[in-house]
Write a protein that holds these residues in place. Structure first.
Motif, PDB file in Angstrom:
ATOM      1  N   PRO A 171       0.852  -1.194   0.000  1.00  0.00           N
ATOM      2  CA  PRO A 171       0.000   0.000   0.000  1.00  0.00           C
ATOM      3  C   PRO A 171       0.892   1.250   0.000  1.00  0.00           C
ATOM      4  CG  PRO A 171      -0.645  -1.518   1.750  1.00  0.00           C
ATOM      5  CD  PRO A 171       0.643  -2.026   1.171  1.00  0.00           C
ATOM      6  N   PRO A 172       0.657   2.196  -0.891  1.00  0.00           N
ATOM      7  CA  PRO A 172       1.531   3.373  -0.962  1.00  0.00           C
ATOM      8  C   PRO A 172       1.611   4.131   0.352  1.00  0.00           C
ATOM      9  CG  PRO A 172      -0.094   3.406  -2.734  1.00  0.00           C
ATOM     10  CD  PRO A 172      -0.399   2.244  -1.888  1.00  0.00           C
ATOM     11  N   ILE A 173       0.537   4.160   1.097  1.00  0.00           N
ATOM     12  CA  ILE A 173       0.550   4.927   2.345  1.00  0.00           C
ATOM     13  C   ILE A 173       1.541   4.321   3.338  1.00  0.00           C
ATOM     14  CG2 ILE A 173      -1.363   3.772   3.503  1.00  0.00           C
ATOM     15  CD1 ILE A 173      -0.515   7.541   3.452  1.00  0.00           C
ATOM     16  N   GLN A 174       1.731   3.004   3.309  1.00  0.00           N
ATOM     17  CA  GLN A 174       2.714   2.387   4.209  1.00  0.00           C
ATOM     18  C   GLN A 174       4.120   2.837   3.845  1.00  0.00           C
ATOM     19  OE1 GLN A 174       2.082   0.556   7.044  1.00  0.00           O
ATOM     20  NE2 GLN A 174       4.231   1.041   7.334  1.00  0.00           N
ATOM     21  N   GLU A 175       4.397   2.958   2.555  1.00  0.00           N
ATOM     22  CA  GLU A 175       5.700   3.432   2.103  1.00  0.00           C
ATOM     23  C   GLU A 175       5.915   4.884   2.535  1.00  0.00           C
ATOM     24  OE1 GLU A 175       7.961   1.540   0.512  1.00  0.00           O
ATOM     25  OE2 GLU A 175       6.705  -0.206   0.138  1.00  0.00           O
ATOM     26  N   VAL A 176       4.863   5.697   2.466  1.00  0.00           N
ATOM     27  CA  VAL A 176       4.947   7.095   2.904  1.00  0.00           C
ATOM     28  C   VAL A 176       5.214   7.148   4.402  1.00  0.00           C
ATOM     29  CG1 VAL A 176       3.649   9.240   3.197  1.00  0.00           C
ATOM     30  CG2 VAL A 176       3.511   7.982   1.032  1.00  0.00           C
ATOM     31  N   ILE A 177       4.492   6.340   5.163  1.00  0.00           N
ATOM     32  CA  ILE A 177       4.700   6.298   6.617  1.00  0.00           C
ATOM     33  C   ILE A 177       6.137   5.909   6.937  1.00  0.00           C
ATOM     34  CG2 ILE A 177       4.095   5.037   8.728  1.00  0.00           C
ATOM     35  CD1 ILE A 177       1.195   4.949   7.588  1.00  0.00           C
ATOM     36  N   ASP A 178       6.654   4.897   6.261  1.00  0.00           N
ATOM     37  CA  ASP A 178       8.035   4.463   6.500  1.00  0.00           C
ATOM     38  C   ASP A 178       9.030   5.584   6.188  1.00  0.00           C
ATOM     39  OD1 ASP A 178       7.103   1.985   7.283  1.00  0.00           O
ATOM     40  OD2 ASP A 178       7.584   0.997   5.375  1.00  0.00           O
ATOM     41  N   ALA A 179       8.796   6.314   5.095  1.00  0.00           N
ATOM     42  CA  ALA A 179       9.695   7.416   4.726  1.00  0.00           C
ATOM     43  C   ALA A 179       9.638   8.533   5.760  1.00  0.00           C
ATOM     44  CB  ALA A 179       9.343   7.956   3.349  1.00  0.00           C
ATOM     45  N   VAL A 180       8.431   8.878   6.196  1.00  0.00           N
ATOM     46  CA  VAL A 180       8.273   9.938   7.200  1.00  0.00           C
ATOM     47  C   VAL A 180       8.945   9.525   8.503  1.00  0.00           C
ATOM     48  CG1 VAL A 180       6.606  11.176   8.641  1.00  0.00           C
ATOM     49  CG2 VAL A 180       6.202  10.939   6.186  1.00  0.00           C
ATOM     50  N   LEU A 181       8.728   8.295   8.928  1.00  0.00           N
ATOM     51  CA  LEU A 181       9.352   7.826  10.168  1.00  0.00           C
ATOM     52  C   LEU A 181      10.865   7.778  10.047  1.00  0.00           C
ATOM     53  CD1 LEU A 181       6.940   4.997  11.346  1.00  0.00           C
ATOM     54  CD2 LEU A 181       7.311   7.238  12.398  1.00  0.00           C
ATOM     55  N   ASP A 182      11.354   7.373   8.888  1.00  0.00           N
ATOM     56  CA  ASP A 182      12.798   7.302   8.679  1.00  0.00           C
ATOM     57  C   ASP A 182      13.439   8.679   8.833  1.00  0.00           C
ATOM     58  OD1 ASP A 182      15.136   5.810   8.093  1.00  0.00           O
ATOM     59  OD2 ASP A 182      15.084   6.564   6.036  1.00  0.00           O
ATOM     60  N   MET A 183      12.743   9.718   8.380  1.00  0.00           N
ATOM     61  CA  MET A 183      13.305  11.064   8.426  1.00  0.00           C
ATOM     62  C   MET A 183      13.032  11.784   9.744  1.00  0.00           C
ATOM     63  SD  MET A 183      14.897  11.183   5.633  1.00  0.00           S
ATOM     64  CE  MET A 183      15.463  12.865   5.749  1.00  0.00           C
ATOM     65  N   SER A 184      11.960  11.437  10.444  1.00  0.00           N
ATOM     66  CA  SER A 184      11.580  12.220  11.624  1.00  0.00           C
ATOM     67  C   SER A 184      11.657  11.446  12.931  1.00  0.00           C
ATOM     68  CB  SER A 184      10.169  12.774  11.441  1.00  0.00           C
ATOM     69  OG  SER A 184       9.238  11.725  11.377  1.00  0.00           O
ATOM     70  N   GLU A 185      11.984  10.177  12.885  1.00  0.00           N
ATOM     71  CA  GLU A 185      12.022   9.378  14.109  1.00  0.00           C
ATOM     72  C   GLU A 185      13.185   9.802  14.992  1.00  0.00           C
ATOM     73  OE1 GLU A 185      11.929   4.713  15.491  1.00  0.00           O
ATOM     74  OE2 GLU A 185      12.014   5.208  13.386  1.00  0.00           O
ATOM     75  N   PRO A 186      12.909  10.074  16.259  1.00  0.00           N
ATOM     76  CA  PRO A 186      13.994  10.432  17.177  1.00  0.00           C
ATOM     77  C   PRO A 186      14.923   9.251  17.419  1.00  0.00           C
ATOM     78  CG  PRO A 186      11.876  10.379  18.317  1.00  0.00           C
ATOM     79  CD  PRO A 186      11.609  10.081  16.878  1.00  0.00           C
ATOM     80  N   PRO A 187      16.153   9.516  17.861  1.00  0.00           N
ATOM     81  CA  PRO A 187      17.136   8.445  18.052  1.00  0.00           C
ATOM     82  C   PRO A 187      16.656   7.329  18.975  1.00  0.00           C
ATOM     83  CG  PRO A 187      18.182  10.584  18.267  1.00  0.00           C
ATOM     84  CD  PRO A 187      16.709  10.825  18.137  1.00  0.00           C
ATOM     85  N   GLY A 188      15.815   7.621  19.965  1.00  0.00           N
ATOM     86  CA  GLY A 188      15.322   6.604  20.890  1.00  0.00           C
ATOM     87  C   GLY A 188      14.324   5.655  20.266  1.00  0.00           C
ATOM     88  N   GLY A 189      13.819   5.970  19.079  1.00  0.00           N
ATOM     89  CA  GLY A 189      12.911   5.074  18.386  1.00  0.00           C
ATOM     90  C   GLY A 189      11.442   5.358  18.613  1.00  0.00           C
ATOM     91  N   GLN A 190      11.082   6.140  19.587  1.00  0.00           N
ATOM     92  CA  GLN A 190       9.675   6.449  19.846  1.00  0.00           C
ATOM     93  C   GLN A 190       9.312   7.780  19.223  1.00  0.00           C
ATOM     94  OE1 GLN A 190       7.349   4.632  21.115  1.00  0.00           O
ATOM     95  NE2 GLN A 190       8.569   2.954  21.920  1.00  0.00           N
ATOM     96  N   THR A 191       8.127   7.853  18.687  1.00  0.00           N
ATOM     97  CA  THR A 191       7.661   9.105  18.118  1.00  0.00           C
ATOM     98  C   THR A 191       6.199   9.308  18.487  1.00  0.00           C
ATOM     99  OG1 THR A 191       7.423  10.416  16.109  1.00  0.00           O
ATOM    100  CG2 THR A 191       7.030   8.069  15.893  1.00  0.00           C
ATOM    101  N   THR A 192       5.804  10.538  18.581  1.00  0.00           N
ATOM    102  CA  THR A 192       4.404  10.859  18.839  1.00  0.00           C
ATOM    103  C   THR A 192       3.771  11.444  17.585  1.00  0.00           C
ATOM    104  OG1 THR A 192       5.013  13.045  19.661  1.00  0.00           O
ATOM    105  CG2 THR A 192       4.800  11.275  21.296  1.00  0.00           C
ATOM    106  N   LEU A 193       4.417  11.257  16.456  1.00  0.00           N
ATOM    107  CA  LEU A 193       3.957  11.797  15.193  1.00  0.00           C
ATOM    108  C   LEU A 193       2.620  11.180  14.805  1.00  0.00           C
ATOM    109  CD1 LEU A 193       4.644  13.483  12.620  1.00  0.00           C
ATOM    110  CD2 LEU A 193       5.576  11.365  11.700  1.00  0.00           C
ATOM    111  N   THR A 194       1.688  12.019  14.438  1.00  0.00           N
ATOM    112  CA  THR A 194       0.413  11.587  13.889  1.00  0.00           C
ATOM    113  C   THR A 194       0.344  12.097  12.466  1.00  0.00           C
ATOM    114  OG1 THR A 194      -0.591  11.750  16.072  1.00  0.00           O
ATOM    115  CG2 THR A 194      -2.083  11.660  14.199  1.00  0.00           C
ATOM    116  N   LEU A 195       0.370  11.183  11.524  1.00  0.00           N
ATOM    117  CA  LEU A 195       0.405  11.568  10.115  1.00  0.00           C
ATOM    118  C   LEU A 195      -0.801  12.419   9.737  1.00  0.00           C
ATOM    119  CD1 LEU A 195       2.127  11.310   7.593  1.00  0.00           C
ATOM    120  CD2 LEU A 195       0.833   9.279   6.988  1.00  0.00           C
TER     121      LEU A 195
END
Length: 116
Positions: free
Chosen positions: A44-68
């Motif tokens: 699904p394209p949206i999963q690829e978008v989510i992965d790209a966003v997380l790859d660029m914005s994920e903090p070093p600790g691995g947890q994010t509070t990002l809501t797409l």
């Protein structure tokens, strides 16, 4: 998280800006292309978008509070990409997350730009 990203050739743009360059104002924000992600047609394209966003914005600790949904409507994006395939036309959707400019193209590519 492993990234399937590849660093793309350097390119700059002033996309996604409502800023105008009038005397006494700051020039429009310029962006530099930093990543390019292929969209796997089997996923699904949206999963690829989510992965790209997380790859660029994920903090070093691995947890994010990002809501797409705070940045783009994933369902509307999927509908646009599907409609583009059906009509054999190309679309490009741009949105920003954490200062990065994400460009999702119906040609199965996600480009990520960072501000200069």
């Amino acid at each position: 998280m492993q990234s399937s990203a590849t660093v793309a050739k350097t390119a700059t743009t002033t996309w996604f800006s409502t800023e105008t360059n009038t005397p006494g104002s700051n020039p429009p924000t310029r962006y530099k292309l930093t990543e390019s992600y292929p969209i796997d047609p089997a996923q699904p394209p949206i999963q690829e978008v989510i992965d790209a966003v997380l790859d660029m914005s994920e903090p070093p600790g691995g947890q994010t509070t990002l809501t797409l949904y705070e940045h783009i409507d994933p369902d509307a994006l999927a509908d646009l990409l599907d409609a583009s395939k059906d009509k054999q036309s190309h679309v490009e959707v741009r949105f920003q997350v954490d200062g990065y400019l994400f460009v999702v193209r119906s040609t199965n590519t996600i480009l990520v730009y960072e501000p200069l």
